[in-house]
Design a protein around this motif. Structure first.
Motif, PDB file in Angstrom:
ATOM      1  N   TYR A   1       0.829  -1.208   0.000  1.00 18.20           N
ATOM      2  CA  TYR A   1       0.000   0.000   0.000  1.00 18.20           C
ATOM      3  C   TYR A   1       0.863   1.257   0.000  1.00 18.20           C
ATOM      4  N   PHE A   2       1.979   1.194   0.725  1.00 19.97           N
ATOM      5  CA  PHE A   2       2.901   2.334   0.735  1.00 19.97           C
ATOM      6  C   PHE A   2       3.441   2.589  -0.673  1.00 19.97           C
ATOM      7  N   LEU A   3       3.907   1.525  -1.346  1.00 16.98           N
ATOM      8  CA  LEU A   3       4.437   1.678  -2.700  1.00 16.98           C
ATOM      9  C   LEU A   3       3.353   2.121  -3.678  1.00 16.98           C
ATOM     10  N   LEU A   4       2.146   1.626  -3.481  1.00 17.70           N
ATOM     11  CA  LEU A   4       1.027   2.003  -4.343  1.00 17.70           C
ATOM     12  C   LEU A   4       0.726   3.497  -4.210  1.00 17.70           C
TER      13      LEU A   4
ATOM     14  N   PHE B   1       1.556   6.488  -7.079  1.00 15.03           N
ATOM     15  CA  PHE B   1       0.579   7.407  -7.665  1.00 15.03           C
ATOM     16  C   PHE B   1       0.864   8.859  -7.307  1.00 15.03           C
ATOM     17  N   LEU B   2       1.409   9.102  -6.131  1.00 16.56           N
ATOM     18  CA  LEU B   2       1.818  10.474  -5.804  1.00 16.56           C
ATOM     19  C   LEU B   2       2.944  10.939  -6.727  1.00 16.56           C
ATOM     20  N   LEU B   3       3.873  10.054  -7.021  1.00 16.17           N
ATOM     21  CA  LEU B   3       4.952  10.406  -7.943  1.00 16.17           C
ATOM     22  C   LEU B   3       4.422  10.622  -9.365  1.00 16.17           C
ATOM     23  N   LEU B   4       3.457   9.803  -9.802  1.00 12.81           N
ATOM     24  CA  LEU B   4       2.878   9.980 -11.133  1.00 12.81           C
ATOM     25  C   LEU B   4       2.173  11.334 -11.252  1.00 12.81           C
ATOM     26  N   ILE B   5       1.439  11.710 -10.230  1.00 12.20           N
ATOM     27  CA  ILE B   5       0.755  13.007 -10.232  1.00 12.20           C
ATOM     28  C   ILE B   5       1.781  14.144 -10.104  1.00 12.20           C
ATOM     29  N   GLY B   6       2.775  13.946  -9.243  1.00  8.42           N
ATOM     30  CA  GLY B   6       3.839  14.944  -9.110  1.00  8.42           C
ATOM     31  C   GLY B   6       4.615  15.133 -10.398  1.00  8.42           C
ATOM     32  N   GLY B   7       4.759  14.070 -11.165  1.00  4.96           N
ATOM     33  CA  GLY B   7       5.449  14.165 -12.447  1.00  4.96           C
ATOM     34  C   GLY B   7       4.693  15.020 -13.444  1.00  4.96           C
TER      35      GLY B   7
ATOM     36  N   SER C   1       7.669  10.971 -12.862  1.00  4.87           N
ATOM     37  CA  SER C   1       6.620  10.049 -13.303  1.00  4.87           C
ATOM     38  C   SER C   1       7.164   8.634 -13.464  1.00  4.87           C
ATOM     39  N   TRP C   2       8.352   8.519 -14.033  1.00  8.16           N
ATOM     40  CA  TRP C   2       8.935   7.195 -14.223  1.00  8.16           C
ATOM     41  C   TRP C   2       9.211   6.522 -12.885  1.00  8.16           C
ATOM     42  N   LEU C   3       9.661   7.295 -11.893  1.00 10.92           N
ATOM     43  CA  LEU C   3       9.870   6.721 -10.562  1.00 10.92           C
ATOM     44  C   LEU C   3       8.556   6.189  -9.994  1.00 10.92           C
ATOM     45  N   GLY C   4       7.441   6.841 -10.334  1.00 11.18           N
ATOM     46  CA  GLY C   4       6.130   6.345  -9.913  1.00 11.18           C
ATOM     47  C   GLY C   4       5.833   4.979 -10.515  1.00 11.18           C
ATOM     48  N   ILE C   5       6.113   4.813 -11.798  1.00 14.44           N
ATOM     49  CA  ILE C   5       5.923   3.513 -12.450  1.00 14.44           C
ATOM     50  C   ILE C   5       6.853   2.476 -11.837  1.00 14.44           C
TER      51      ILE C   5
ATOM     52  N   VAL D   1       1.975  15.173 -21.844  1.00 13.76           N
ATOM     53  CA  VAL D   1       1.378  13.997 -22.495  1.00 13.76           C
ATOM     54  C   VAL D   1       2.064  12.725 -22.007  1.00 13.76           C
ATOM     55  N   PHE D   2       3.384  12.741 -21.916  1.00 16.80           N
ATOM     56  CA  PHE D   2       4.105  11.560 -21.431  1.00 16.80           C
ATOM     57  C   PHE D   2       3.709  11.240 -19.989  1.00 16.80           C
ATOM     58  N   GLY D   3       3.598  12.263 -19.157  1.00 17.09           N
ATOM     59  CA  GLY D   3       3.177  12.048 -17.774  1.00 17.09           C
ATOM     60  C   GLY D   3       1.779  11.459 -17.693  1.00 17.09           C
ATOM     61  N   LEU D   4       0.872  11.939 -18.548  1.00 18.64           N
ATOM     62  CA  LEU D   4      -0.488  11.394 -18.570  1.00 18.64           C
ATOM     63  C   LEU D   4      -0.502   9.946 -19.042  1.00 18.64           C
ATOM     64  N   VAL D   5       0.334   9.620 -20.021  1.00 14.84           N
ATOM     65  CA  VAL D   5       0.420   8.234 -20.493  1.00 14.84           C
ATOM     66  C   VAL D   5       0.881   7.319 -19.357  1.00 14.84           C
ATOM     67  N   LEU D   6       1.891   7.746 -18.611  1.00 22.02           N
ATOM     68  CA  LEU D   6       2.360   6.931 -17.490  1.00 22.02           C
ATOM     69  C   LEU D   6       1.296   6.822 -16.400  1.00 22.02           C
ATOM     70  N   LEU D   7       0.560   7.892 -16.142  1.00 22.56           N
ATOM     71  CA  LEU D   7      -0.514   7.841 -15.148  1.00 22.56           C
ATOM     72  C   LEU D   7      -1.609   6.866 -15.579  1.00 22.56           C
ATOM     73  N   ILE D   8      -1.998   6.926 -16.828  1.00 20.35           N
ATOM     74  CA  ILE D   8      -3.019   6.004 -17.345  1.00 20.35           C
ATOM     75  C   ILE D   8      -2.510   4.567 -17.265  1.00 20.35           C
TER      76      ILE D   8
END
Length: 168
Positions: free
Chosen positions: A3-6, A10-16, A31-35, A145-152
């Motif tokens: 849960y911590f990593l999850l 997602f915080l990193l993806l949004i921060g990206g 964003s990549w660190l989020g993935i 756009v790249f950040g949104l792709v990683l978030l999706i």
């Protein structure tokens, strides 16, 4: 730990995505660190090829973030003085406490560089500075756009994880 990593992922993806617009954070690497965080969560299947491929794209986009504004200057008739001015203005704009310095810096840098090259041709200098600004906008669009792709991608992985858990 999952849960911590999850949550961190997602915080990193949004921060990206936020960092793709604001200069304080390097958007694509965050964003990549989020993935990467999501790849360690049990049930989130991310192949090493996908991780390495997305890392390469992240590095390319991060490099292009500095190249595109300079190329915009060049495409709009700027000289090497304008290209250097764009790069110097971008760096100075990032580190100065001026509001929107990361936008103003490349524009003013290209303008000053072109005026140093030929102080009599103000219209060409302005055209090159506008090219720098358009390059900055294109670069920012690419990062968002790249950040949104990683978030999706992260959301799809999350849905797959929890839909598999419901079926079991």
């Amino acid at each position: 730990m999952d849960y911590f990593l999850l949550i961190l992922g997602f915080l990193l993806l949004i921060g990206g995505i936020i960092g793709s617009v604001l200069p304080a954070l390097p958007g694509p690497p965050v964003s990549w660190l989020g993935i990467l965080c999501l790849s360690f969560v049990e049930g989130m299947e991310i192949s090493s090829l996908a991780l390495w491929g997305s890392l390469v794209v992240t590095v390319v986009i991060s490099v292009l973030d500095y190249v595109i504004p300079a190329q915009g200057t060049k495409r709009f008739g700027g000289s090497t003085y304008g290209v250097w001015g764009t790069n110097i203005g971008l760096v100075l704009g990032l580190i100065t406490p001026i509001p929107l310095g990361f936008i103003i810096g490349p524009f003013l840098g290209a303008l000053i560089g072109e005026l140093l090259y030929d102080s009599r041709d103000i219209s060409r200098a302005l055209k090159a500075a506008i090219g720098s600004f358009i390059g900055f906008l294109a670069s920012t669009f690419l990062k968002v756009v790249f950040g949104l792709v990683l978030l999706i991608w992260g959301i799809v992985l999350l849905v797959q994880k929890f839909s598999a858990a419901v079926l079991i």
